[in-house]
Design a protein around this motif. Structure first.
Motif, PDB file in Angstrom:
ATOM      1  N   CYS A 145       3.287  69.851 -13.888  1.00  0.00           N
ATOM      2  CA  CYS A 145       2.320  70.698 -13.184  1.00  0.00           C
ATOM      3  C   CYS A 145       2.975  71.411 -12.007  1.00  0.00           C
ATOM      4  N   HIS A 193      -4.228  62.686 -17.946  1.00  0.00           N
ATOM      5  CA  HIS A 193      -3.838  64.011 -17.452  1.00  0.00           C
ATOM      6  C   HIS A 193      -2.842  64.659 -18.414  1.00  0.00           C
ATOM      7  N   CYS A 248       2.490  65.104 -10.850  1.00  0.00           N
ATOM      8  CA  CYS A 248       2.975  65.502 -12.177  1.00  0.00           C
ATOM      9  C   CYS A 248       4.066  66.547 -12.040  1.00  0.00           C
TER      10      CYS A 248
HETATM   11 ZN    ZN Z   1       0.420  67.776 -15.130  1.00  0.00          ZN
END
Ligand code: ZN
Length: 260
Positions: free
Chosen positions: A207, A173, A204
């Motif tokens: 993110c 990712h 994350c």
């Molecule tokens: Zn991420």
């Protein structure tokens, strides 16, 4: 044809070039005092043949000698006793070493890089921490050997998966620019990447910061003693018209009672 071979007794590769000899020469006395020989192979872009000090390290041996002797970095000549083949195991496919010259007086076992890439249809990428042998077409890593010294030794593939193979979905990712789960799953199912590390429910942080469309609420330090001292209000627009035909909503919230 050039060799970059060890200086006697030092166990390091010398810079001086040497050539094959058609006639074996008398060994210098220095070669009779050899340090303990290490069975490890070493990648050598300067060598012009695979060299191994011990025929028992090879999988196939034949008596034919391709060359009677080889010249090493200090200008001396060392004899070739046999020729044979050897194999370096890897997690994906065995890597072949064809026509290895058995030279009992060599200090380091050397892999002729040019022949290795040709025979195994692979590339070798050297970096500051070691080297990676990759399949020429698929670019898959066949072998990864880490080293910290001056040489590039071929370390045995560990029983635990190597770093590239045990890549988690969260690592992919991050490597691939933070795609969503759906994109990662399609890459795995298409076999472009493999995630064979245990799945962990990883959220994350980048993110969360980068993809959220709403800013976080800061905690309030306002203190009130009575109702209606502070009224919070918010106006928002619904994408969907309500059953009564309304699109806009206003909220009023009393700070003291939290009554909406
Ligand atoms: Zn991420």
């Amino acid at each position: 044809m050039h060799y970059r071979l060890p200086h006697p007794g030092q166990g390091i590769l010398g810079p001086a070039p040497a050539i094959y000899s058609s006639q074996p020469t008398t060994l210098p006395s220095a070669f009779s005092i050899m340090p303990p020989q290490d069975p490890t192979w070493h990648m050598d872009t300067g060598a012009s043949s695979h060299l191994n000090f011990n025929a028992s390290n090879l999988s196939t041996i034949f008596d034919k000698r391709l060359f009677p002797s080889v010249h090493v970095g200090d200008g001396k000549s060392i004899p070739v006793t046999n020729t044979g083949h050897s194999i370096i195991p890897s997690h994906h496919r065995p890597l072949h070493l064809h026509n290895v010259l058995v030279t009992p007086n060599i200090i380091k076992n050397l892999i002729f890089v040019r022949q290795f890439t040709r025979d195994n249809n692979c590339t070798i990428e050297f970096d500051a921490f070691g080297f990676s042998v990759k399949d020429y077409l698929t670019r898959h890593i066949l072998l990864r050997c880490d080293s910290s010294g001056d040489l590039y030794p071929v370390t045995k593939p560990s029983t635990s998966p190597i770093a590239f193979l045990s890549t988690s979905a969260s690592t992919w990712h991050q490597r691939l620019g933070h795609p969503g789960d759906q994109v990662l799953r399609s890459l795995v199912s298409s076999r472009f990447i493999s995630c064979n590390k245990e799945k962990t429910s990883h959220i994350c942080h980048a993110c969360q910061l980068g993809k959220h469309v709403k800013l976080p609420f800061h905690s309030s330090d306002s203190i009130v003693e009575h109702r209606f001292d502070i009224i919070h209000s918010d106006l928002w627009t619904s994408l969907i018209i309500s059953s009564s035909g309304f699109k806009y909503y206003v909220l009023f919230l009393d700070h003291f009672s939290h009554y909406l």
